[in-house]
Scaffold this motif. Structure first.
Motif, mmCIF file in Angstrom:
data_model
loop_
_atom_site.group_PDB
_atom_site.id
_atom_site.type_symbol
_atom_site.label_atom_id
_atom_site.label_comp_id
_atom_site.label_asym_id
_atom_site.label_seq_id
_atom_site.Cartn_x
_atom_site.Cartn_y
_atom_site.Cartn_z
ATOM 1 N N SER A 1 -6.953 -0.400 5.150
ATOM 2 C CA SER A 1 -6.379 0.631 4.653
ATOM 3 C C SER A 1 -7.737 1.626 4.317
ATOM 4 C CB SER A 1 -5.569 0.671 3.251
ATOM 5 O OG SER A 1 -6.230 0.103 2.104
ATOM 6 N N ASN B 1 -10.650 1.841 2.164
ATOM 7 C CA ASN B 1 -10.500 1.421 0.636
ATOM 8 C C ASN B 1 -10.358 -0.216 0.532
ATOM 9 O OD1 ASN B 1 -7.535 1.578 0.716
ATOM 10 N ND2 ASN B 1 -7.867 3.717 0.729
ATOM 11 N N THR B 2 -9.694 -0.520 1.371
ATOM 12 C CA THR B 2 -9.570 -2.109 1.548
ATOM 13 C C THR B 2 -9.512 -2.694 2.794
ATOM 14 O OG1 THR B 2 -7.624 -1.552 -0.066
ATOM 15 C CG2 THR B 2 -7.664 -3.853 1.062
ATOM 16 N N TYR B 3 -10.444 -3.731 2.933
ATOM 17 C CA TYR B 3 -10.863 -4.461 4.276
ATOM 18 C C TYR B 3 -10.483 -5.691 4.050
ATOM 19 C CZ TYR B 3 -13.758 -6.457 7.915
ATOM 20 O OH TYR B 3 -14.118 -7.106 8.976
ATOM 21 N N LEU B 4 -9.484 -6.466 4.570
ATOM 22 C CA LEU B 4 -9.097 -7.597 4.521
ATOM 23 C C LEU B 4 -9.549 -8.374 5.777
ATOM 24 C CD1 LEU B 4 -5.484 -8.043 2.670
ATOM 25 C CD2 LEU B 4 -8.063 -8.088 1.633
ATOM 26 N N GLU C 1 -5.238 -14.249 0.366
ATOM 27 C CA GLU C 1 -4.241 -13.517 -0.371
ATOM 28 C C GLU C 1 -2.920 -13.889 -0.138
ATOM 29 O OE1 GLU C 1 -2.775 -10.190 -2.477
ATOM 30 O OE2 GLU C 1 -5.106 -10.895 -2.110
ATOM 31 N N LYS D 1 0.828 -1.316 0.036
ATOM 32 C CA LYS D 1 0.062 0.007 0.015
ATOM 33 C C LYS D 1 0.895 1.090 -0.211
ATOM 34 C CE LYS D 1 -4.402 -1.725 -0.167
ATOM 35 N NZ LYS D 1 -5.144 -1.216 -1.051
ATOM 36 N N LYS E 1 -10.048 -13.430 3.985
ATOM 37 C CA LYS E 1 -9.359 -12.918 2.723
ATOM 38 C C LYS E 1 -8.008 -12.884 2.806
ATOM 39 C CE LYS E 1 -13.026 -9.824 1.146
ATOM 40 N NZ LYS E 1 -13.791 -8.481 1.243
#
Length: 293
Positions: A288, A258-261, A269, A87, A265
């Motif tokens: 993030s 904007n990103t959620y893991l 990943e 990121k 996930k």
């Protein structure tokens, strides 16, 4: 988090990165300076601490020690640093000259692996942990570049915002904040206040990345065991957060996720298809978020 000595969990996280980078053929993340920073003596001290019964009070043979490292200590730091630095790289490409604030830097080696002079780095950590790190850098005779700044802060007692400004932080520059391994030891109110202070320092589209433990769920034994281990080391976790709590805090402060893991996930990943015993922790998520003001 911890007082009057360097953080043992910070050492264990550095050990996990060094162990993985040195011995794994299929690296999730390669922190190629982690072993050099620790040194063989400290590396072996942490290894011996684990093999001598840190987890179950039973002395372990080499094969079992390796399994314990892979099960309890490696998955979280490896996945979060990979996520974070990917990121960061994207953010730097998009914004040119930026600031990178590492909250709870521990034995992070990015300041010495980084070859991008457009990134001004601010390493923020508890005074005792940072004192240890600076002494180690001096012992190694590593050169601290002009774009690297060390900021001592006790998150529970001192103003993160004020300490950064004192260190030369420029609130008019786009900034990437990372808070890895910190939320575990903070209450939601303290963590939210840290995020709030970031907004006071942030230009629009500045970004924050962090990991956090999920408060509740049907978790396997290793989740509770890791909490027991850190407690035995004098570093007590505060219980974690619900995703809705985190989402509400971020939204109220002007952040957009904007990103959620989720753990599933993260597993897909970073750990899917591995032949060793490394797998995502079942109660840890990665986020993030961009500051939209």
């Amino acid at each position: 988090m911890v007082s009057e000595r360097e953080s043992v969990t910070a050492k264990i996280c550095a050990f996990a990165r060094a162990w993985h980078s040195t011995y794994s053929k299929d690296r999730i993340y390669d922190d190629y300076l982690a072993f050099d920073f620790m040194g063989r003596e400290e590396y072996e001290d942490i290894y011996d601490m684990i093999s001598d019964g840190l987890v179950d009070s039973e002395k372990l043979e080499k094969v079992e020690t390796e399994k314990v490292i892979g099960k309890y200590f490696a998955p979280i730091p490896l996945s979060r640093i990979h996520f974070n630095e990917n990121k960061l790289s994207e953010f730097a490409k998009q914004n040119g000259k930026i600031q990178y604030v590492i909250c709870g830097a521990g034995e992070d080696t990015f300041s010495f692996r980084n070859d991008n002079d457009d990134i001004d780095i601010f390493e923020v950590d508890h005074p005792d942990t940072q004192r240890y790190k600076l002494n180690r850098i001096k012992e190694l005779e590593w050169i601290i570049r002009p774009n690297v700044h060390f900021v001592s802060v006790d998150f529970e007692k001192e103003s993160f915002r004020d300490k950064l400004l004192e260190a030369g932080f420029d609130p008019n520059k786009k900034t990437f904040f990372s808070i890895l391994g910190v939320s575990y030891y903070l209450t939601l109110d303290t963590f939210a206040d840290t995020l709030r202070q970031m907004t006071e320092l942030s230009e629009t589209t500045s970004e924050v990345v962090f990991d956090y433990p999920i408060k509740s769920g049907d978790f396997p034994k290793r989740v509770n065991k890791l909490e027991e281990i850190t407690r035995s080391l004098g570093e007590v976790m505060c219980g974690g957060f619900d995703h809705n709590e985190i989402k509400c805090v971020l939204c109220s402060l002007g952040y957009k996720i904007n990103t959620y893991l989720t753990p599933d996930k993260i597993q897909k990943e970073y750990f899917e298809g591995r032949t060793d015993n490394l797998k995502a922790f079942e109660n840890v998520s990665l986020i993030s978020a961009t500051y939209t003001a």
